[in-house]
Design a protein around this motif. Structure first.
Motif, PDB file in Angstrom:
ATOM      1  N   SER B 137       0.832  -1.208   0.000  1.00  0.00           N
ATOM      2  CA  SER B 137       0.000   0.000   0.000  1.00  0.00           C
ATOM      3  C   SER B 137       0.867   1.259   0.000  1.00  0.00           C
ATOM      4  O   SER B 137       1.910   1.302   0.641  1.00  0.00           O
ATOM      5  N   ASN B 138       0.436   2.286  -0.699  1.00  0.00           N
ATOM      6  CA  ASN B 138       1.180   3.550  -0.690  1.00  0.00           C
ATOM      7  C   ASN B 138       0.529   4.586   0.226  1.00  0.00           C
ATOM      8  O   ASN B 138       0.845   5.767   0.155  1.00  0.00           O
ATOM      9  N   ALA B 139      -0.389   4.127   1.101  1.00  0.00           N
ATOM     10  CA  ALA B 139      -1.138   5.071   1.922  1.00  0.00           C
ATOM     11  C   ALA B 139      -0.250   5.914   2.836  1.00  0.00           C
ATOM     12  O   ALA B 139      -0.544   7.069   3.096  1.00  0.00           O
ATOM     13  N   CYS B 140       0.842   5.341   3.316  1.00  0.00           N
ATOM     14  CA  CYS B 140       1.705   6.093   4.228  1.00  0.00           C
ATOM     15  C   CYS B 140       2.959   6.564   3.485  1.00  0.00           C
ATOM     16  O   CYS B 140       3.795   5.768   3.078  1.00  0.00           O
ATOM     17  N   PRO B 141       3.125   7.874   3.319  1.00  0.00           N
ATOM     18  CA  PRO B 141       4.285   8.395   2.586  1.00  0.00           C
ATOM     19  C   PRO B 141       5.628   8.049   3.233  1.00  0.00           C
ATOM     20  O   PRO B 141       6.629   7.937   2.530  1.00  0.00           O
ATOM     21  N   VAL B 143       6.369   5.233   4.625  1.00  0.00           N
ATOM     22  CA  VAL B 143       6.666   3.881   4.167  1.00  0.00           C
ATOM     23  C   VAL B 143       7.173   3.912   2.724  1.00  0.00           C
ATOM     24  O   VAL B 143       8.138   3.236   2.374  1.00  0.00           O
ATOM     25  N   VAL B 144       6.548   4.738   1.905  1.00  0.00           N
ATOM     26  CA  VAL B 144       7.001   4.868   0.517  1.00  0.00           C
ATOM     27  C   VAL B 144       8.447   5.371   0.499  1.00  0.00           C
ATOM     28  O   VAL B 144       9.292   4.859  -0.226  1.00  0.00           O
ATOM     29  N   ARG B 145       8.752   6.338   1.358  1.00  0.00           N
ATOM     30  CA  ARG B 145      10.120   6.850   1.402  1.00  0.00           C
ATOM     31  C   ARG B 145      11.107   5.821   1.934  1.00  0.00           C
ATOM     32  O   ARG B 145      12.242   5.739   1.481  1.00  0.00           O
ATOM     33  N   LEU B 146      10.655   5.047   2.901  1.00  0.00           N
ATOM     34  CA  LEU B 146      11.506   3.963   3.410  1.00  0.00           C
ATOM     35  C   LEU B 146      11.879   3.011   2.272  1.00  0.00           C
ATOM     36  O   LEU B 146      13.037   2.600   2.140  1.00  0.00           O
ATOM     37  N   ILE B 147      10.913   2.687   1.450  1.00  0.00           N
ATOM     38  CA  ILE B 147      11.185   1.794   0.319  1.00  0.00           C
ATOM     39  C   ILE B 147      12.150   2.461  -0.665  1.00  0.00           C
ATOM     40  O   ILE B 147      13.108   1.843  -1.116  1.00  0.00           O
ATOM     41  N   LEU B 154      11.982  -3.066  -4.137  1.00  0.00           N
ATOM     42  CA  LEU B 154      10.549  -3.305  -3.932  1.00  0.00           C
ATOM     43  C   LEU B 154       9.691  -2.192  -4.541  1.00  0.00           C
ATOM     44  O   LEU B 154       8.467  -2.221  -4.440  1.00  0.00           O
ATOM     45  N   ILE B 155      10.323  -1.243  -5.172  1.00  0.00           N
ATOM     46  CA  ILE B 155       9.604  -0.067  -5.677  1.00  0.00           C
ATOM     47  C   ILE B 155       8.427  -0.417  -6.588  1.00  0.00           C
ATOM     48  O   ILE B 155       7.351   0.157  -6.462  1.00  0.00           O
ATOM     49  N   ASP B 156       8.646  -1.392  -7.472  1.00  0.00           N
ATOM     50  CA  ASP B 156       7.562  -1.721  -8.400  1.00  0.00           C
ATOM     51  C   ASP B 156       6.419  -2.473  -7.737  1.00  0.00           C
ATOM     52  O   ASP B 156       5.406  -2.750  -8.367  1.00  0.00           O
ATOM     53  N   GLU B 295      -0.458  -3.934   3.970  1.00  0.00           N
ATOM     54  CA  GLU B 295      -0.832  -2.591   4.371  1.00  0.00           C
ATOM     55  C   GLU B 295       0.166  -2.187   5.455  1.00  0.00           C
ATOM     56  O   GLU B 295       0.216  -2.809   6.506  1.00  0.00           O
ATOM     57  N   ALA B 296       0.982  -1.174   5.191  1.00  0.00           N
ATOM     58  CA  ALA B 296       2.048  -0.837   6.141  1.00  0.00           C
ATOM     59  C   ALA B 296       2.005   0.635   6.527  1.00  0.00           C
ATOM     60  O   ALA B 296       1.869   1.506   5.671  1.00  0.00           O
ATOM     61  N   TYR B 297       2.085   0.889   7.825  1.00  0.00           N
ATOM     62  CA  TYR B 297       2.055   2.259   8.337  1.00  0.00           C
ATOM     63  C   TYR B 297       3.242   2.507   9.240  1.00  0.00           C
ATOM     64  O   TYR B 297       3.573   1.672  10.079  1.00  0.00           O
TER      65      TYR B 297
END
Ligand SMILES: Nc1ncnc2c1ncn2[C@@H]1O[C@H](COP(=O)(O)OP(=O)(O)O)[C@@H](O)[C@H]1O
Ligand code: SF4
Ligand code: SF4
Ligand SMILES: [Mg+2]
Lengths: 148, 456
Positions: B137-141, B143-147, B154-156, B295-297
């Motif tokens: 999930s991209n709900a938490c920015p 988490v997106v930045r951590l990736i 894991l970006i894709d 789903e990660a927050y």
């Protein structure tokens, strides 16, 4: 052995030590990220070392995993003390596993570990003496010396 | 190097260099230099931990003041569903939205509805996706930045569907500009945010596109005024208010809410950065290939635990949980029409414009041979350090200090255990004295013994 262009690290792994399982491959990933190895190569090294590490945790008594990196190549060598593997060809088959039901419950034992180690390596060597232990050596080439 | 926009700033006036932030930062992005904390932009993932940890309120989130509203001819507030969790059980979204309008916004928009649409869109994406699993999930920015920083491979696997707040802002601008005969830029869309990280995803979206939101206002800033504004509002029918709540949408406020309300079987939900890291390590090793969706927050319990919320996180988590249970029990389905969503989905309505790109940290050196050398040097330095992570050098750990030294961002004598060298030259006598009591000789013995010796 230690030449100045070579980075080496040694990790000790203990059989049945599930709580520390995965540590070596996490450290390896961090080291490789720090020196700027391409992420697609890091993932290959991390998967190979994780599978090798888990096999020790599940099947062997103890092992030493060494990482060696030069600007040209990355080597991983696993030497374990344990039951060894009687039939290597069989063990290398996708889906072959002697994992117990308990291990399967934990999500292991898909029989993909050794095949995946081989798949992620450019060179792969395995040898084993039943009753003594198993040795696995893999090499991944680092084609470009320029970091990204 | 590219400059990264960050959602937080350290106020040097207020900072007393007490190093609380230094220790909580999960990516070791903070250093204390000359008794003031500073953030290494490249390393920061905007999790907000340091804001909560600072006892002096010196780390401030960059959210927008209310005054920004005056810049627009028409203003719309778009509250995060986490806002719905901040008040007592009886206070439902309807009342909260009316309260917001009394605070000076021309309109308040129920984002839960858009969240519901996006939940359906995620379901569609999961259905047709054929690549490596699980999707994330991209709900938490954060988490997106951590990736982007630590798990570039894991970006894709990040779901490329636009965030509900962005979709809502985009559609609000379109609709209202027609309705009110205004230009889109005359309509101000403001997100009421549970965390500062939403601010960067507005100023600098991870996929490098442009944001449709004009600003973000902290839930903690609006909480007090909103509470008073709601006092005068007539208590309407509870049942009627309940019937307007999109169950899929309120799920977005808490960890596991999306999985639960979509009834996804093969998914997992995780919250708290440390836990998220464990799960991502397993994904990277291929251990979770059989899971469809994660789903990660970054915050414990999800957005209800955001650093700019007010209510105790367990109470607000429970409020959302109970609300979901009630809606399930009453079989209330105030959600978007799935056929409509499918139609929009096939028209690419939901997809993000750009693409998520990795943002790996700078290596020790661009040249691999040199990087290897520096890494060895770092280990060598680290071995000479006391390994007690005292923080006095300004780095969070001895290991990060060693790294700073090889990167020439710190000097060995910044470590108090190496301090004696500083005195060697000017005064031999002092140096001898210093060595006698030197911390260096204590590195192998316990700190307690050391304290005793000093008293003697
Ligand atoms: N280090 C080892 N020592 C002894 N036996 C091993 C070792 N590694 C693998 N094996 C044997 O080879 C089999 C296949 O291994 P692998 O492909 O990793 O699959 P899995 O671990 O899922 O069983 C194992 O079930 C085990 O019998
Ligand atoms: S926001 Fe998080 S990552 Fe950034 S400096 Fe603060 S604690 Fe570190
Ligand atoms: S979990 Fe929610 S509140 Fe916390 S950082 Fe992520 S988006 Fe913000
Ligand atoms: Mg295995």
């Amino acid at each position: 052995m230690s030449n100045e262009n070579e980075l080496s690290h040694r990790f000790e792994i203990n059989g049945r030590d599930f709580s520390n399982a995965g540590r070596a491959s996490t450290s390896i990933k961090e080291i490789l990220q720090e020196i700027g190895i391409d992420s697609s190569i890091i993932v290959r090294a991390a998967i190979a070392s994780y599978e090798a590490e888990m096999n020790v945790v599940m099947y062997a008594r103890r092992a030493v995993l060494t990482l060696n990196v030069t600007p040209e190549k990355l080597h991983l060598k696993l030497e374990d003390e344990g039951p060894g593997i009687e039939n290597i060809d069989l063990a290398m088959k996708e889906g072959f596993s002697t994992a117990t039901d308990e291990m399967r419950e934990m999500g292991f034992g898909a029989g993909m570990g050794l095949p995946n180690i081989k798949k992620n390596a450019d060179e792969f060597e395995i040898s084993s003496t039943p009753g003594k232990g198993t040795t696995i050596k893999i090499t991944i080439s680092l084609d470009s010396t320029e970091n990204k | 190097m590219k400059e990264y926009f960050h959602s937080i700033r350290i106020d040097p006036e207020k900072c007393e260099g007490r190093m609380k932030c230094l220790r909580v930062c999960p990516t070791q992005a903070i250093r204390v230099r000359n008794a003031k904390a500073m953030i290494i932009a490249e390393k920061c993932i905007d999790c907000g931990e340091c804001i909560t940890a600072c006892p002096h309120g010196a780390i401030v989130p960059l959210t927008d003041p209310f005054g920004e509203l005056a810049k627009f001819r028409h203003t719309v507030a778009i509250p995060s569903p986490a806002l719905y969790a901040q008040f007592g059980r009886e206070i439902l979204p309807e009342k909260i939205l009316s309260g917001i309008k009394k605070l000076g916004f021309d309109d308040a928009f129920d984002l839960a509805l858009t969240c519901g649409e996006v939940s359906f869109a995620i379901q569609e994406y999961l259905r047709e996706y054929k690549g490596p699993k699980p999707l994330i999930s991209n709900a938490c920015p954060t988490v997106v930045r951590l990736i982007q920083v630590k798990y570039p491979e894991l970006i894709d696997q990040i779901i490329p569907i636009e965030l509900p707040r962005e979709l809502a802002a985009r559609e609000i601008k379109k609709k209202k500009s027609k309705q009110l005969k205004l230009k889109e830029k005359e309509i101000g869309t403001f997100y009421l945010t549970p965390c500062p990280v939403k601010m960067i995803s507005i100023k600098q979206p991870a996929e490098k596109g442009e944001s449709f939101l004009d600003g973000a206002i902290s839930i903690s800033d609006i909480y007090g005024p909103l509470l008073s504004a709601m006092e005068g509002i007539e208590k309407g029918s509870y049942r009627k208010a309940l019937e307007n709540i999109c169950i899929l949408g309120v799920g977005w406020a808490m960890v596991g809410g999306i999985c639960r309300t979509l009834r996804l079987k093969n998914s997992l939900a995780v919250s708290g950065l440390g836990e998220v890291i464990k799960v991502f390590d397993d994904i990277e090793r291929g251990k979770l290939r059989n899971i469809d969706f994660v789903e990660a927050y970054s915050c414990a319990q999800g957005c209800v635990g955001g650093s700019l919320t007010v209510e105790n996180v367990y109470i607000s988590y429970n409020k959302i949980l109970k609300l979901i249970e009630t809606l399930e029990f009453e079989q209330i389905k105030a959600c978007p029409d799935i056929r409509e969503v499918r139609k929009l989905y096939s028209q690419k309505y939901f997809f993000i414009k750009g693409k998520f790109e990795p943002r790996p940290l700078k290596p020790l050196d661009k040249d691999l041979a040199k990087a290897i050398k520096k890494r060895k040097e770092k280990e060598h330095i680290y071995e000479s350090l006391p390994k007690i992570d005292c923080g006095a050098c300004g780095a969070p750990t001895c290991l990060t200090f060693a790294e700073d030294v090889v990167k020439a961002e710190a000097e060995l004598i910044d470590c108090i255990f190496n301090l004696s060298q500083r005195f060697k030259e000017p005064s031999q006598g002092f140096s001898e004295l210093f060595n006698k009591y030197s911390f260096r000789s204590q590195t192998k013995s316990s700190p307690k013994k050391h304290a005793k010796k000093e008293k003697q």
